[in-house]
Design a protein around this motif. Structure first.
Motif, PDB file in Angstrom:
ATOM      1  N   ALA A  47     -15.710 -38.875  10.093  1.00 51.30           N
ATOM      2  CA  ALA A  47     -16.750 -39.675   9.440  1.00 51.30           C
ATOM      3  C   ALA A  47     -16.184 -40.455   8.268  1.00 51.30           C
ATOM      4  CB  ALA A  47     -17.885 -38.763   8.979  1.00 51.30           C
ATOM      5  N   ALA A  48     -15.362 -39.797   7.457  1.00 52.93           N
ATOM      6  CA  ALA A  48     -14.768 -40.470   6.296  1.00 52.93           C
ATOM      7  C   ALA A  48     -13.892 -41.647   6.719  1.00 52.93           C
ATOM      8  CB  ALA A  48     -13.954 -39.471   5.478  1.00 52.93           C
ATOM      9  N   ALA A  49     -13.157 -41.480   7.816  1.00 52.50           N
ATOM     10  CA  ALA A  49     -12.273 -42.549   8.286  1.00 52.50           C
ATOM     11  C   ALA A  49     -13.042 -43.790   8.713  1.00 52.50           C
ATOM     12  CB  ALA A  49     -11.417 -42.040   9.448  1.00 52.50           C
ATOM     13  N   LEU A  50     -14.305 -43.617   9.077  1.00 51.86           N
ATOM     14  CA  LEU A  50     -15.097 -44.752   9.560  1.00 51.86           C
ATOM     15  C   LEU A  50     -15.480 -45.704   8.436  1.00 51.86           C
ATOM     16  CD1 LEU A  50     -16.320 -45.867  12.185  1.00 51.86           C
ATOM     17  CD2 LEU A  50     -18.383 -44.559  11.689  1.00 51.86           C
ATOM     18  N   LEU A  51     -15.509 -45.232   7.204  1.00 46.80           N
ATOM     19  CA  LEU A  51     -15.953 -46.091   6.097  1.00 46.80           C
ATOM     20  C   LEU A  51     -15.031 -47.302   5.885  1.00 46.80           C
ATOM     21  CD1 LEU A  51     -17.393 -44.815   2.714  1.00 46.80           C
ATOM     22  CD2 LEU A  51     -15.968 -46.855   2.834  1.00 46.80           C
ATOM     23  N   PRO A  52     -13.724 -47.104   5.652  1.00 51.19           N
ATOM     24  CA  PRO A  52     -12.872 -48.293   5.476  1.00 51.19           C
ATOM     25  C   PRO A  52     -12.765 -49.150   6.723  1.00 51.19           C
ATOM     26  CG  PRO A  52     -11.542 -46.296   5.593  1.00 51.19           C
ATOM     27  CD  PRO A  52     -12.970 -45.856   5.486  1.00 51.19           C
ATOM     28  N   VAL A  53     -12.867 -48.529   7.891  1.00 48.41           N
ATOM     29  CA  VAL A  53     -12.810 -49.294   9.139  1.00 48.41           C
ATOM     30  C   VAL A  53     -14.002 -50.234   9.239  1.00 48.41           C
ATOM     31  CG1 VAL A  53     -12.962 -49.079  11.648  1.00 48.41           C
ATOM     32  CG2 VAL A  53     -11.430 -47.582  10.356  1.00 48.41           C
ATOM     33  N   THR A  54     -15.186 -49.748   8.873  1.00 48.92           N
ATOM     34  CA  THR A  54     -16.379 -50.596   8.901  1.00 48.92           C
ATOM     35  C   THR A  54     -16.273 -51.732   7.891  1.00 48.92           C
ATOM     36  OG1 THR A  54     -17.713 -48.678   9.537  1.00 48.92           O
ATOM     37  CG2 THR A  54     -18.886 -50.609   8.719  1.00 48.92           C
ATOM     38  N   ALA A  55     -15.814 -51.412   6.688  1.00 53.79           N
ATOM     39  CA  ALA A  55     -15.648 -52.454   5.670  1.00 53.79           C
ATOM     40  C   ALA A  55     -14.690 -53.543   6.164  1.00 53.79           C
ATOM     41  CB  ALA A  55     -15.138 -51.841   4.369  1.00 53.79           C
ATOM     42  N   TRP A  56     -13.624 -53.141   6.850  1.00 55.35           N
ATOM     43  CA  TRP A  56     -12.657 -54.099   7.387  1.00 55.35           C
ATOM     44  C   TRP A  56     -13.303 -54.959   8.468  1.00 55.35           C
ATOM     45  CZ3 TRP A  56      -7.147 -52.404   9.431  1.00 55.35           C
ATOM     46  CH2 TRP A  56      -6.378 -53.549   9.669  1.00 55.35           C
ATOM     47  N   LEU A  57     -14.088 -54.345   9.344  1.00 57.06           N
ATOM     48  CA  LEU A  57     -14.758 -55.111  10.390  1.00 57.06           C
ATOM     49  C   LEU A  57     -15.758 -56.107   9.811  1.00 57.06           C
ATOM     50  CD1 LEU A  57     -15.318 -52.311  13.042  1.00 57.06           C
ATOM     51  CD2 LEU A  57     -14.009 -54.418  13.388  1.00 57.06           C
ATOM     52  N   ALA A  85     -26.435 -61.780  10.831  1.00 55.80           N
ATOM     53  CA  ALA A  85     -25.910 -61.521  12.170  1.00 55.80           C
ATOM     54  C   ALA A  85     -24.444 -61.108  12.118  1.00 55.80           C
ATOM     55  CB  ALA A  85     -26.077 -62.755  13.051  1.00 55.80           C
ATOM     56  N   THR A  86     -23.668 -61.698  11.201  1.00 54.55           N
ATOM     57  CA  THR A  86     -22.261 -61.295  11.076  1.00 54.55           C
ATOM     58  C   THR A  86     -22.161 -59.846  10.611  1.00 54.55           C
ATOM     59  OG1 THR A  86     -22.048 -62.071   8.780  1.00 54.55           O
ATOM     60  CG2 THR A  86     -21.596 -63.667  10.522  1.00 54.55           C
ATOM     61  N   LEU A  87     -23.023 -59.447   9.686  1.00 57.07           N
ATOM     62  CA  LEU A  87     -23.008 -58.065   9.201  1.00 57.07           C
ATOM     63  C   LEU A  87     -23.410 -57.097  10.316  1.00 57.07           C
ATOM     64  CD1 LEU A  87     -24.701 -58.544   5.704  1.00 57.07           C
ATOM     65  CD2 LEU A  87     -22.260 -58.551   6.258  1.00 57.07           C
ATOM     66  N   LEU A  88     -24.447 -57.455  11.066  1.00 57.80           N
ATOM     67  CA  LEU A  88     -24.919 -56.584  12.142  1.00 57.80           C
ATOM     68  C   LEU A  88     -23.895 -56.494  13.270  1.00 57.80           C
ATOM     69  CD1 LEU A  88     -28.686 -57.618  12.346  1.00 57.80           C
ATOM     70  CD2 LEU A  88     -27.698 -55.557  11.307  1.00 57.80           C
ATOM     71  N   ALA A  89     -23.161 -57.558  13.516  1.00 57.34           N
ATOM     72  CA  ALA A  89     -22.128 -57.522  14.546  1.00 57.34           C
ATOM     73  C   ALA A  89     -21.039 -56.522  14.180  1.00 57.34           C
ATOM     74  CB  ALA A  89     -21.525 -58.917  14.736  1.00 57.34           C
ATOM     75  N   ALA A  90     -20.639 -56.536  12.923  1.00 56.53           N
ATOM     76  CA  ALA A  90     -19.628 -55.573  12.464  1.00 56.53           C
ATOM     77  C   ALA A  90     -20.150 -54.154  12.564  1.00 56.53           C
ATOM     78  CB  ALA A  90     -19.224 -55.894  11.024  1.00 56.53           C
ATOM     79  N   VAL A  91     -21.401 -53.948  12.194  1.00 54.74           N
ATOM     80  CA  VAL A  91     -22.006 -52.617  12.262  1.00 54.74           C
ATOM     81  C   VAL A  91     -22.081 -52.134  13.710  1.00 54.74           C
ATOM     82  CG1 VAL A  91     -24.182 -51.368  11.961  1.00 54.74           C
ATOM     83  CG2 VAL A  91     -23.293 -52.785  10.104  1.00 54.74           C
ATOM     84  N   ALA A  92     -22.419 -53.025  14.626  1.00 49.44           N
ATOM     85  CA  ALA A  92     -22.524 -52.639  16.035  1.00 49.44           C
ATOM     86  C   ALA A  92     -21.176 -52.191  16.592  1.00 49.44           C
ATOM     87  CB  ALA A  92     -23.071 -53.808  16.853  1.00 49.44           C
ATOM     88  N   VAL A  93     -20.130 -52.949  16.312  1.00 46.29           N
ATOM     89  CA  VAL A  93     -18.807 -52.597  16.817  1.00 46.29           C
ATOM     90  C   VAL A  93     -18.297 -51.323  16.134  1.00 46.29           C
ATOM     91  CG1 VAL A  93     -16.408 -53.355  17.001  1.00 46.29           C
ATOM     92  CG2 VAL A  93     -18.264 -54.970  17.434  1.00 46.29           C
ATOM     93  N   ALA A  94     -18.501 -51.220  14.824  1.00 46.67           N
ATOM     94  CA  ALA A  94     -18.093 -50.013  14.112  1.00 46.67           C
ATOM     95  C   ALA A  94     -18.856 -48.798  14.623  1.00 46.67           C
ATOM     96  CB  ALA A  94     -18.322 -50.186  12.609  1.00 46.67           C
ATOM     97  N   GLY A  95     -20.137 -48.993  14.951  1.00 44.11           N
ATOM     98  CA  GLY A  95     -20.925 -47.895  15.491  1.00 44.11           C
ATOM     99  C   GLY A  95     -20.378 -47.398  16.816  1.00 44.11           C
ATOM    100  N   ALA A  96     -19.978 -48.329  17.675  1.00 45.12           N
ATOM    101  CA  ALA A  96     -19.402 -47.934  18.962  1.00 45.12           C
ATOM    102  C   ALA A  96     -18.110 -47.143  18.758  1.00 45.12           C
ATOM    103  CB  ALA A  96     -19.145 -49.179  19.812  1.00 45.12           C
ATOM    104  N   ILE A  97     -17.292 -47.602  17.816  1.00 47.69           N
ATOM    105  CA  ILE A  97     -16.045 -46.889  17.510  1.00 47.69           C
ATOM    106  C   ILE A  97     -16.346 -45.500  16.955  1.00 47.69           C
ATOM    107  CG2 ILE A  97     -14.018 -46.884  16.001  1.00 47.69           C
ATOM    108  CD1 ILE A  97     -14.009 -49.943  16.210  1.00 47.69           C
ATOM    109  N   GLY A  98     -17.312 -45.428  16.052  1.00 43.70           N
ATOM    110  CA  GLY A  98     -17.652 -44.158  15.436  1.00 43.70           C
ATOM    111  C   GLY A  98     -18.201 -43.147  16.419  1.00 43.70           C
ATOM    112  N   VAL A  99     -19.053 -43.597  17.327  1.00 47.16           N
ATOM    113  CA  VAL A  99     -19.610 -42.689  18.337  1.00 47.16           C
ATOM    114  C   VAL A  99     -18.499 -42.156  19.242  1.00 47.16           C
ATOM    115  CG1 VAL A  99     -21.083 -42.557  20.379  1.00 47.16           C
ATOM    116  CG2 VAL A  99     -21.926 -43.664  18.309  1.00 47.16           C
TER     117      VAL A  99
END
Length: 223
Positions: A47-57, A85-99
């Motif tokens: 979970a912690a690793a997902l934070l910087p990855v999301t910020a980067w996306l 939409a750009t923010l939500l796109a990053a969240v969607a891709v990060a969410g897929a990675i996180g799951v």
């Protein structure tokens, strides 16, 4: 909004700029998660690793369009909706990675507490792990939204701010991300996984405020 979001996600996937954040997340998991480790400890690390990855996306998504294309999309959909939409796109891709990462951790981890003396319910642990990952994702999205275009447009400053604030968000007291990760690690001592409910509410508020600031104030300045 759906059309603009689909466009942003397609733009990100076609550009293959999501590969470096994905590789970073994979490296985090390879280094910090081993097969047979206590499940809650491993879920906290993932979970912690997902934070910087999301910020980067988020940074990738808000900077991937040329200025001319951004202006056209903004004129067609509205500058605020286009930026959202750009923010939500990053969240969607990060969410897929996180799951995907969370499911992998659940499959390879040992459903035991930190001392391997108490059985841990896999369903409860998985639910807590997914919610903690969501908390870190939302905080990472907030970091990316506040530390990049249109609020910070200088590349050097935005990259530095994204990196530093991502790390701070994982260690500073009162951070929803830190509390969610700490809850998993602490729960590993007893074998009880408590879902991070208050942390999730706080993360939703933080992410919502950050998105509003970027979309309303930021796009006004950018224009």
């Amino acid at each position: 909004m759906t059309g603009v979001l689909s466009y942003q996600i397609a733009l990100l996937l076609r550009s293959q700029r999501w590969l470096p954040p994905l590789l970073l997340y994979g490296i985090f998991l390879v280094v910090g998660v081993q097969a047979g480790q206590p499940i809650l400890d491993s879920l906290g690390y993932a979970a912690a690793a997902l934070l910087p990855v999301t910020a980067w996306l988020v940074r990738i998504c808000v900077t991937q369009e040329p200025a001319a294309s951004r202006a056209v999309v903004g004129a067609a959909a509205g500058a605020r909706r286009a930026h959202l939409a750009t923010l939500l796109a990053a969240v969607a891709v990060a969410g897929a990675i996180g799951v995907a990462g969370t499911v992998l951790v659940i499959l390879i981890s040992e459903p035991k507490n930190a001392n391997f003396t108490v059985d841990v319910d896999v369903v409860s642990a998985g639910t807590a792990g997914l919610l903690a990952a969501l908390v870190c994702l939302l905080v990472g999205a907030a970091v990316g939204a506040l530390c990049n275009r249109p609020l910070l447009r200088a590349r050097g400053w935005s990259i530095a701010a994204t990196t530093v604030v991502s790390l701070v968000a994982l260690v500073i007291g009162g951070s929803p991300a830190r509390s969610a990760v700490t809850g998993l690690v602490t729960g590993s001592l007893t074998g009880e996984a408590a879902p991070p409910g208050p942390e999730l509410v706080a993360a939703l508020l933080v992410a919502g405020v950050a998105a509003a600031v970027a979309c309303v104030i930021g796009t006004r300045r950018d224009g």
